[in-house]
Design a protein around this motif. Structure first.
Motif, PDB file in Angstrom:
ATOM      1  N   HIS A  54       0.742  -1.261   0.018  1.00  0.00           N
ATOM      2  CA  HIS A  54       0.045  -0.031  -0.013  1.00  0.00           C
ATOM      3  C   HIS A  54       0.718   1.239   0.116  1.00  0.00           C
ATOM      4  O   HIS A  54       2.060   1.376   0.380  1.00  0.00           O
ATOM      5  CB  HIS A  54      -0.765  -0.048   1.193  1.00  0.00           C
ATOM      6  CG  HIS A  54      -1.828  -1.151   1.218  1.00  0.00           C
ATOM      7  ND1 HIS A  54      -3.156  -1.266   0.571  1.00  0.00           N
ATOM      8  CD2 HIS A  54      -1.463  -2.471   2.210  1.00  0.00           C
ATOM      9  CE1 HIS A  54      -3.437  -2.562   0.947  1.00  0.00           C
ATOM     10  NE2 HIS A  54      -2.571  -3.180   1.794  1.00  0.00           N
ATOM     11  N   GLY A  55       0.333   2.473  -0.691  1.00  0.00           N
ATOM     12  CA  GLY A  55       1.227   3.705  -0.346  1.00  0.00           C
ATOM     13  C   GLY A  55       2.097   3.630  -1.263  1.00  0.00           C
ATOM     14  O   GLY A  55       3.144   4.505  -1.210  1.00  0.00           O
ATOM     15  N   VAL A  56       2.110   3.121  -2.392  1.00  0.00           N
ATOM     16  CA  VAL A  56       3.216   3.303  -3.607  1.00  0.00           C
ATOM     17  C   VAL A  56       3.092   4.244  -4.573  1.00  0.00           C
ATOM     18  O   VAL A  56       1.808   4.487  -4.914  1.00  0.00           O
ATOM     19  CB  VAL A  56       3.227   1.752  -4.322  1.00  0.00           C
ATOM     20  CG1 VAL A  56       4.169   1.722  -5.397  1.00  0.00           C
ATOM     21  CG2 VAL A  56       3.227   0.452  -3.547  1.00  0.00           C
ATOM     22  N   LEU A  57       4.247   4.783  -4.616  1.00  0.00           N
ATOM     23  CA  LEU A  57       4.138   5.864  -5.733  1.00  0.00           C
ATOM     24  C   LEU A  57       4.424   5.272  -7.116  1.00  0.00           C
ATOM     25  O   LEU A  57       5.340   4.545  -7.351  1.00  0.00           O
ATOM     26  CB  LEU A  57       5.286   6.927  -5.413  1.00  0.00           C
ATOM     27  CG  LEU A  57       5.090   7.721  -3.981  1.00  0.00           C
ATOM     28  CD1 LEU A  57       6.163   8.461  -3.853  1.00  0.00           C
ATOM     29  CD2 LEU A  57       3.759   8.650  -4.266  1.00  0.00           C
ATOM     30  N   ARG A  58       4.046   5.985  -7.976  1.00  0.00           N
ATOM     31  CA  ARG A  58       4.455   5.733  -9.555  1.00  0.00           C
ATOM     32  C   ARG A  58       5.620   6.309  -9.979  1.00  0.00           C
ATOM     33  O   ARG A  58       5.870   7.656  -9.350  1.00  0.00           O
ATOM     34  CB  ARG A  58       3.315   5.936 -10.506  1.00  0.00           C
ATOM     35  CG  ARG A  58       3.640   5.535 -11.787  1.00  0.00           C
ATOM     36  CD  ARG A  58       2.231   5.465 -12.720  1.00  0.00           C
ATOM     37  NE  ARG A  58       2.440   4.738 -13.797  1.00  0.00           N
ATOM     38  CZ  ARG A  58       2.182   3.833 -14.520  1.00  0.00           C
ATOM     39  NH1 ARG A  58       1.257   3.001 -13.634  1.00  0.00           N
ATOM     40  NH2 ARG A  58       2.688   3.494 -15.533  1.00  0.00           N
ATOM     41  N   TRP A  63       7.119   1.233 -10.599  1.00  0.00           N
ATOM     42  CA  TRP A  63       6.419   1.175  -9.399  1.00  0.00           C
ATOM     43  C   TRP A  63       7.654   1.388  -8.328  1.00  0.00           C
ATOM     44  O   TRP A  63       8.631   0.600  -8.352  1.00  0.00           O
ATOM     45  CB  TRP A  63       5.421   0.234  -9.021  1.00  0.00           C
ATOM     46  CG  TRP A  63       4.424   0.198 -10.113  1.00  0.00           C
ATOM     47  CD1 TRP A  63       4.319  -0.423 -10.966  1.00  0.00           C
ATOM     48  CD2 TRP A  63       3.187   0.954 -10.016  1.00  0.00           C
ATOM     49  NE1 TRP A  63       3.131  -0.251 -11.659  1.00  0.00           N
ATOM     50  CE2 TRP A  63       2.369   0.968 -11.002  1.00  0.00           C
ATOM     51  CE3 TRP A  63       2.752   2.206  -9.093  1.00  0.00           C
ATOM     52  CZ2 TRP A  63       1.183   1.336 -11.387  1.00  0.00           C
ATOM     53  CZ3 TRP A  63       1.555   2.630  -9.348  1.00  0.00           C
ATOM     54  CH2 TRP A  63       0.685   2.323 -10.736  1.00  0.00           C
ATOM     55  N   GLU A  79      -5.286   4.682  -4.603  1.00  0.00           N
ATOM     56  CA  GLU A  79      -5.687   5.065  -3.312  1.00  0.00           C
ATOM     57  C   GLU A  79      -6.573   6.380  -3.274  1.00  0.00           C
ATOM     58  O   GLU A  79      -6.029   7.442  -3.935  1.00  0.00           O
ATOM     59  CB  GLU A  79      -4.639   4.846  -2.399  1.00  0.00           C
ATOM     60  CG  GLU A  79      -4.051   3.578  -2.135  1.00  0.00           C
ATOM     61  CD  GLU A  79      -2.905   3.402  -1.400  1.00  0.00           C
ATOM     62  OE1 GLU A  79      -2.558   4.435  -0.684  1.00  0.00           O
ATOM     63  OE2 GLU A  79      -2.306   2.355  -1.057  1.00  0.00           O
ATOM     64  N   THR A  86      -5.029  10.081  -3.975  1.00  0.00           N
ATOM     65  CA  THR A  86      -4.015  10.571  -2.973  1.00  0.00           C
ATOM     66  C   THR A  86      -2.745  10.645  -3.665  1.00  0.00           C
ATOM     67  O   THR A  86      -1.430  11.126  -3.489  1.00  0.00           O
ATOM     68  CB  THR A  86      -3.605   9.660  -1.849  1.00  0.00           C
ATOM     69  OG1 THR A  86      -3.517   8.394  -2.382  1.00  0.00           O
ATOM     70  CG2 THR A  86      -4.880   9.540  -0.931  1.00  0.00           C
ATOM     71  N   ARG A  88      -1.154   7.960  -4.494  1.00  0.00           N
ATOM     72  CA  ARG A  88      -0.608   6.615  -4.347  1.00  0.00           C
ATOM     73  C   ARG A  88      -1.171   5.439  -4.701  1.00  0.00           C
ATOM     74  O   ARG A  88      -2.410   5.769  -4.893  1.00  0.00           O
ATOM     75  CB  ARG A  88      -0.139   6.611  -2.791  1.00  0.00           C
ATOM     76  CG  ARG A  88       0.759   7.841  -2.283  1.00  0.00           C
ATOM     77  CD  ARG A  88       1.117   7.489  -0.926  1.00  0.00           C
ATOM     78  NE  ARG A  88       2.084   8.655  -0.422  1.00  0.00           N
ATOM     79  CZ  ARG A  88       3.582   8.519  -0.412  1.00  0.00           C
ATOM     80  NH1 ARG A  88       4.073   7.175  -0.777  1.00  0.00           N
ATOM     81  NH2 ARG A  88       4.059   9.435  -0.185  1.00  0.00           N
ATOM     82  N   TYR A  89      -0.703   4.263  -4.754  1.00  0.00           N
ATOM     83  CA  TYR A  89      -1.314   2.979  -5.191  1.00  0.00           C
ATOM     84  C   TYR A  89      -1.220   1.831  -4.425  1.00  0.00           C
ATOM     85  O   TYR A  89      -0.259   1.845  -3.526  1.00  0.00           O
ATOM     86  CB  TYR A  89      -0.805   2.791  -6.707  1.00  0.00           C
ATOM     87  CG  TYR A  89      -1.391   3.840  -7.625  1.00  0.00           C
ATOM     88  CD1 TYR A  89      -2.215   3.778  -8.465  1.00  0.00           C
ATOM     89  CD2 TYR A  89      -0.523   4.843  -7.731  1.00  0.00           C
ATOM     90  CE1 TYR A  89      -2.648   4.614  -9.382  1.00  0.00           C
ATOM     91  CE2 TYR A  89      -0.610   5.930  -8.783  1.00  0.00           C
ATOM     92  CZ  TYR A  89      -1.634   5.765  -9.597  1.00  0.00           C
ATOM     93  OH  TYR A  89      -2.106   6.583 -10.629  1.00  0.00           O
ATOM     94  N   ASP A 177      11.991   8.387  -0.070  1.00  0.00           N
ATOM     95  CA  ASP A 177      11.361   9.577  -0.843  1.00  0.00           C
ATOM     96  C   ASP A 177      11.889  10.678  -0.522  1.00  0.00           C
ATOM     97  O   ASP A 177      12.076  10.922   0.842  1.00  0.00           O
ATOM     98  CB  ASP A 177       9.865   9.367  -0.931  1.00  0.00           C
ATOM     99  CG  ASP A 177       9.460   8.170  -1.628  1.00  0.00           C
ATOM    100  OD1 ASP A 177      10.119   7.527  -2.411  1.00  0.00           O
ATOM    101  OD2 ASP A 177       8.260   7.635  -1.316  1.00  0.00           O
TER     102      ASP A 177
END
Length: 190
Positions: A54-58, A63, A79, A86, A88-89, A177
């Protein structure tokens, strides 16, 4: 995907089949122990595993997931918070080394897991002799037993060492990040 089955270990130690549920459980535990050792050595999963993160940035076309190497991305769902995206994915993916895609790795992994599972003392005790053959002579009909095969010794039946898998070891560096502080930006020195 099973790298080694309990039946294959039973053949290695000359244990009669079919296996009882107790024998199967003990042997499967030895296989799992060998795979856990490989996981720690390789710094990744020895076979692909399904992961949900959860909360992954592209990042462009990829990813920023935590586990590598990535075998495949199964799904990516945006998400939301209060109905708004948000950025995020939630990403579902398979990660780890793939013994089916790399036959050399698959053979080395299989040799290591099979050898170490069969050499564990509680597995050796399951065999009909309760010990391992060190040497045998056909004409003289003599057999010498050992309870302690040395890994990597090159002796018949000795399990390989973890260094046989070192070629596939995953070494990576991760930077969180954001922008890291400049090394000369500190105002106080120790």
């Amino acid at each position: 995907m099973a790298v080694v089955t309990p039946e294959e270990v039973a053949v290695r130690i000359s244990l009669a089949r079919p296996l009882t549920p107790e024998q199967r459980a003990v042997i499967q535990d030895a296989i799992d122990d060998a795979l856990a050792t490989v996981t720690a050595h390789l710094h990744t999963f020895p076979v692909p595993r399904l992961i949900t993160e959860h909360g992954v940035l592209r990042q462009g076309d990829s990813w920023a997931v935590k586990r590598h190497p990535i075998v495949e991305i199964v799904s990516a769902t945006a998400e939301t918070s209060s109905g708004e995206p948000t950025g995020r994915y939630t990403v579902v993916y398979r990660a780890g080394l793939d013994p089916d895609a790399d036959p050399d790795y698959g053979a080395a992994l299989r040799r290591y897991v099979l050898g170490h599972a069969a050499a564990m003392p509680h597995i050796v005790q399951l065999s009909p002799n309760g010990r391992r053959v060190k040497s045998a002579s056909l004409e003289g009909q003599s057999v010498t037993y050992t309870d302690d095969p040395q890994a990597g010794s090159g002796a018949a039946g000795a399990p390989p060492t973890l260094t046989s898998l070192s070629y596939w070891r995953v070494l990576s560096v991760h930077q969180p990040d954001g922008i890291a502080p400049h090394p000369l930006g500190y105002t106080s020195w120790p």
